[in-house]
Design a protein around this motif. Structure first.
Motif, PDB file in Angstrom:
ATOM      1  N   GLU A   2      45.427  41.880  37.646  1.00 48.12           N
ATOM      2  CA  GLU A   2      45.096  40.905  38.675  1.00 48.12           C
ATOM      3  C   GLU A   2      46.298  40.668  39.576  1.00 48.12           C
ATOM      4  O   GLU A   2      47.449  40.911  39.196  1.00 48.12           O
ATOM      5  N   ALA A   3      46.011  40.207  40.783  1.00 52.29           N
ATOM      6  CA  ALA A   3      47.060  39.898  41.758  1.00 52.29           C
ATOM      7  C   ALA A   3      46.551  38.820  42.688  1.00 52.29           C
ATOM      8  O   ALA A   3      45.338  38.675  42.904  1.00 52.29           O
ATOM      9  N   THR A   4      47.500  38.054  43.245  1.00 49.94           N
ATOM     10  CA  THR A   4      47.154  36.978  44.172  1.00 49.94           C
ATOM     11  C   THR A   4      47.937  37.147  45.468  1.00 49.94           C
ATOM     12  O   THR A   4      49.143  37.408  45.452  1.00 49.94           O
ATOM     13  N   ALA A   5      47.236  37.001  46.573  1.00 54.46           N
ATOM     14  CA  ALA A   5      47.872  37.041  47.900  1.00 54.46           C
ATOM     15  C   ALA A   5      47.730  35.685  48.564  1.00 54.46           C
ATOM     16  O   ALA A   5      46.715  34.998  48.386  1.00 54.46           O
ATOM     17  N   ALA A  32      47.098  46.084  45.240  1.00 51.41           N
ATOM     18  CA  ALA A  32      47.973  46.005  44.065  1.00 51.41           C
ATOM     19  C   ALA A  32      47.215  46.273  42.778  1.00 51.41           C
ATOM     20  O   ALA A  32      47.692  47.005  41.905  1.00 51.41           O
ATOM     21  N   VAL A  33      46.024  45.694  42.648  1.00 55.00           N
ATOM     22  CA  VAL A  33      45.286  45.792  41.384  1.00 55.00           C
ATOM     23  C   VAL A  33      44.689  47.178  41.182  1.00 55.00           C
ATOM     24  O   VAL A  33      44.698  47.723  40.072  1.00 55.00           O
ATOM     25  N   TYR A  34      44.175  47.762  42.249  1.00 57.76           N
ATOM     26  CA  TYR A  34      43.493  49.052  42.140  1.00 57.76           C
ATOM     27  C   TYR A  34      44.391  50.230  42.532  1.00 57.76           C
ATOM     28  O   TYR A  34      43.917  51.361  42.641  1.00 57.76           O
ATOM     29  N   ASP A  35      45.671  49.952  42.730  1.00 56.99           N
ATOM     30  CA  ASP A  35      46.639  50.998  43.042  1.00 56.99           C
ATOM     31  C   ASP A  35      46.165  51.868  44.212  1.00 56.99           C
ATOM     32  O   ASP A  35      46.186  53.095  44.156  1.00 56.99           O
ATOM     33  N   ALA A  36      45.724  51.185  45.294  1.00 55.68           N
ATOM     34  CA  ALA A  36      45.176  51.907  46.442  1.00 55.68           C
ATOM     35  C   ALA A  36      46.251  52.616  47.260  1.00 55.68           C
ATOM     36  O   ALA A  36      45.945  53.525  48.025  1.00 55.68           O
ATOM     37  N   ARG A  37      47.504  52.178  47.140  1.00 58.70           N
ATOM     38  CA  ARG A  37      48.634  52.831  47.795  1.00 58.70           C
ATOM     39  C   ARG A  37      48.469  52.908  49.311  1.00 58.70           C
ATOM     40  O   ARG A  37      48.687  53.942  49.936  1.00 58.70           O
ATOM     41  N   ARG A  38      48.092  51.774  49.901  1.00 62.40           N
ATOM     42  CA  ARG A  38      47.987  51.674  51.356  1.00 62.40           C
ATOM     43  C   ARG A  38      49.193  50.905  51.905  1.00 62.40           C
ATOM     44  O   ARG A  38      49.766  50.053  51.231  1.00 62.40           O
ATOM     45  N   THR A  39      49.572  51.214  53.131  1.00 63.37           N
ATOM     46  CA  THR A  39      50.639  50.471  53.790  1.00 63.37           C
ATOM     47  C   THR A  39      50.096  49.136  54.303  1.00 63.37           C
ATOM     48  O   THR A  39      48.881  48.918  54.368  1.00 63.37           O
ATOM     49  N   ARG A  78      40.317  43.002  38.257  1.00 62.00           N
ATOM     50  CA  ARG A  78      39.515  44.207  38.078  1.00 62.00           C
ATOM     51  C   ARG A  78      38.180  43.863  37.440  1.00 62.00           C
ATOM     52  O   ARG A  78      38.086  42.991  36.582  1.00 62.00           O
ATOM     53  N   GLY A  79      37.142  44.563  37.848  1.00 63.45           N
ATOM     54  CA  GLY A  79      35.821  44.310  37.293  1.00 63.45           C
ATOM     55  C   GLY A  79      35.722  44.572  35.818  1.00 63.45           C
ATOM     56  O   GLY A  79      34.975  43.899  35.094  1.00 63.45           O
ATOM     57  N   ASP A  80      36.526  45.512  35.285  1.00 63.89           N
ATOM     58  CA  ASP A  80      36.415  45.855  33.865  1.00 63.89           C
ATOM     59  C   ASP A  80      37.183  44.899  32.972  1.00 63.89           C
ATOM     60  O   ASP A  80      37.237  45.090  31.756  1.00 63.89           O
ATOM     61  N   VAL A  81      37.809  43.843  33.565  1.00 62.47           N
ATOM     62  CA  VAL A  81      38.456  42.831  32.736  1.00 62.47           C
ATOM     63  C   VAL A  81      37.858  41.453  33.005  1.00 62.47           C
ATOM     64  O   VAL A  81      38.461  40.437  32.737  1.00 62.47           O
ATOM     65  N   ARG A  82      36.611  41.399  33.481  1.00 62.02           N
ATOM     66  CA  ARG A  82      35.936  40.124  33.679  1.00 62.02           C
ATOM     67  C   ARG A  82      35.730  39.434  32.332  1.00 62.02           C
ATOM     68  O   ARG A  82      35.417  40.076  31.328  1.00 62.02           O
ATOM     69  N   ASP A  83      35.885  38.107  32.341  1.00 57.80           N
ATOM     70  CA  ASP A  83      35.550  37.372  31.129  1.00 57.80           C
ATOM     71  C   ASP A  83      34.084  36.950  31.201  1.00 57.80           C
ATOM     72  O   ASP A  83      33.364  37.274  32.147  1.00 57.80           O
ATOM     73  N   ASP A  84      33.616  36.220  30.171  1.00 61.44           N
ATOM     74  CA  ASP A  84      32.205  35.870  30.117  1.00 61.44           C
ATOM     75  C   ASP A  84      31.767  35.050  31.327  1.00 61.44           C
ATOM     76  O   ASP A  84      30.658  35.207  31.838  1.00 61.44           O
ATOM     77  N   HIS A  85      32.655  34.150  31.779  1.00 60.13           N
ATOM     78  CA  HIS A  85      32.312  33.327  32.934  1.00 60.13           C
ATOM     79  C   HIS A  85      32.117  34.197  34.173  1.00 60.13           C
ATOM     80  O   HIS A  85      31.180  34.009  34.949  1.00 60.13           O
TER      81      HIS A  85
END
Length: 288
Positions: free
Chosen positions: A4-7, A115-122, A47-54
Motif C-alpha cells: 500500500e501507498a499514500t499520496a 508505487a504499489v503496482y510497480d508501474a515504473r512511470r515518471t 493491492r486488490g489481493d491484500v484486501r481485508d474482509d471489510h
C-alpha cells in the motif's frame, strides 16, 4: 514494491480560466490561474489481493468513509493495470465545491498505484494519465497540472505535461474560504464556454502584466461577473469583504468564496483557514 501507498495532493482553487477543448484529451485543458492549498486529499491505494474482509464487502473507492464513483479514478486504475485496487481517500474539502477534489483523487491514485503496482512511470507520465482521465470525465480541465506543480500556478498553455506550460505568482499568502454548496463543473464545461473563455483570456493577459496576489483576486472577481458564473451567496460575501476593506472572489467552479489574509474573518465570517501549498503532489513517507 509495497502492498500500500499514500499520496497527498493539494486542493486547488481556480480563480479564472479559459476552456480549450481538443480531440486529444492530452492537449485539451485550460489557461488561467489558481491557488494550491495545504488542505488537500490523502489518497491511499492497496493491492486488490491484500484486501481485508471489510474491503471485500465495501466499495473499491471511498471518500471520507463513503462509497463514491469518480470516473477519472476508474480510468486511472484501468490505464495502470490496477482495476482491482482499493482506493480510500480522506479530505476536509467538499466534493463539487471548487477545490479540485476529483482531480486530486485521480492524481493521488496515479501516484500511489505507481508505487504499489510497480508501474515504473515518471511523474509527467502519471500527471498526463490523471489529466486525460479528468478531461474525459468532464470534471476538470486544469486542476491536475496545477496540483502537480503547487504554489500559485498560472496555466499559460492548456493540456497535460506534453503540451501545457505553467508559471506562477511568487507568493504564499494565508488563505480563507467559505463554502455554500456545489456547482456542476460538467454542466458548465459541456455548455457554451465562449463568454467565459474570452473573460478568462483577458484576466490572464492582465495578470501576466501584474503578477501579484492582489491583482489575482481582483481579476478573479471580475472574471466571475463577466463570465456570468457568480452565485448570489458568493456575491453577497464578496460585497461584505469589500465593505470591510478587503477583497474576495469565487472559486471555479463552486459556490465558494475565497480571500487572502483575513478578508473573510474581518467581514464577520467564520472561514476555513489554510496556506498555499508550495510543493505539488507527493507520496507520503511511511513516517508521515
Amino acid at each position: 514494491m509495497t502492498d500500500e501507498a499514500t499520496a497527498f495532493v493539494p486542493g486547488h482553487i481556480t480563480g479564472f480560466f479559459s476552456a480549450h477543448p481538443a480531440d486529444d484529451p492530452s492537449a485539451a485543458g485550460s489557461r488561467g490561474a489558481g491557488i494550491t492549498l495545504s488542505h488537500g486529499v490523502d489518497v491511499r491505494v492497496r493491492r486488490g489481493d491484500v484486501r481485508d474482509d471489510h474491503d471485500e464487502s465495501g466499495p473499491a473507492v471511498a471518500l471520507n468513509g463513503d462509497a463514491v464513483e469518480i470516473d477519472a479514478v476508474g480510468a486511472v486504475l484501468r490505464e495502470l493495470g490496477a482495476s482491482d485496487a482499493v482506493v480510500t481517500a480522506e479530505t476536509p474539502l467538499p466534493l463539487g465545491a471548487g477545490f479540485g477534489v476529483s482531480g486530486a483523487l485521480a492524481l493521488g491514485t496515479a501516484y500511489a498505484v505507481n508505487a504499489v503496482y510497480d508501474a515504473r512511470r515518471t511523474e509527467n507520465s502519471l500527471v498526463g494519465i490523471a489529466h486525460r482521465a479528468e478531461v474525459e470525465a468532464g470534471t476538470g480541465l486544469g486542476d491536475v497540472v496545477a496540483q502537480a506543480r503547487g504554489g500559485l500556478p498560472i496555466r499559460l498553455d492548456p493540456g497535460g505535461p506534453d503540451h501545457g506550460r505553467l508559471d506562477g505568482v511568487p507568493a504564499s499568502p494565508r488563505v480563507e474560504y467559505v463554502t455554500f454548496g456545489s456547482v456542476s463543473t460538467e454542466a458548465v464545461l459541456s455548455g457554451d464556454t465562449d463568454a467565459l473563455t474570452a473573460a478568462g483570456e483577458r484576466a490572464l493577459a492582465d495578470l501576466r502584466e501584474d503578477p501579484t496576489t492582489e491583482r489575482f483576486v481582483a481579476l478573479s472577481r471580475r472574471f466571475a461577473s463577466e463570465a456570468d458564473l457568480l452565485t448570489d451567496r458568493v456575491a453577497e460575501a464578496v460585497a461584505d469583504v469589500r465593505d470591510a476593506g478587503g477583497d474576495a472572489a469565487m472559486a471555479m467552479l463552486g459556490d465558494t468564496v475565497f480571500a487572502f489574509g483575513d478578508g473573510l474573518s474581518a467581514a464577520g465570517y467564520d472561514p476555513a483557514v489554510c496556506s498555499v501549498h508550495a510543493a505539488g503532489a507527493t507520496l507520503r513517507s511511511e513516517s508521515d
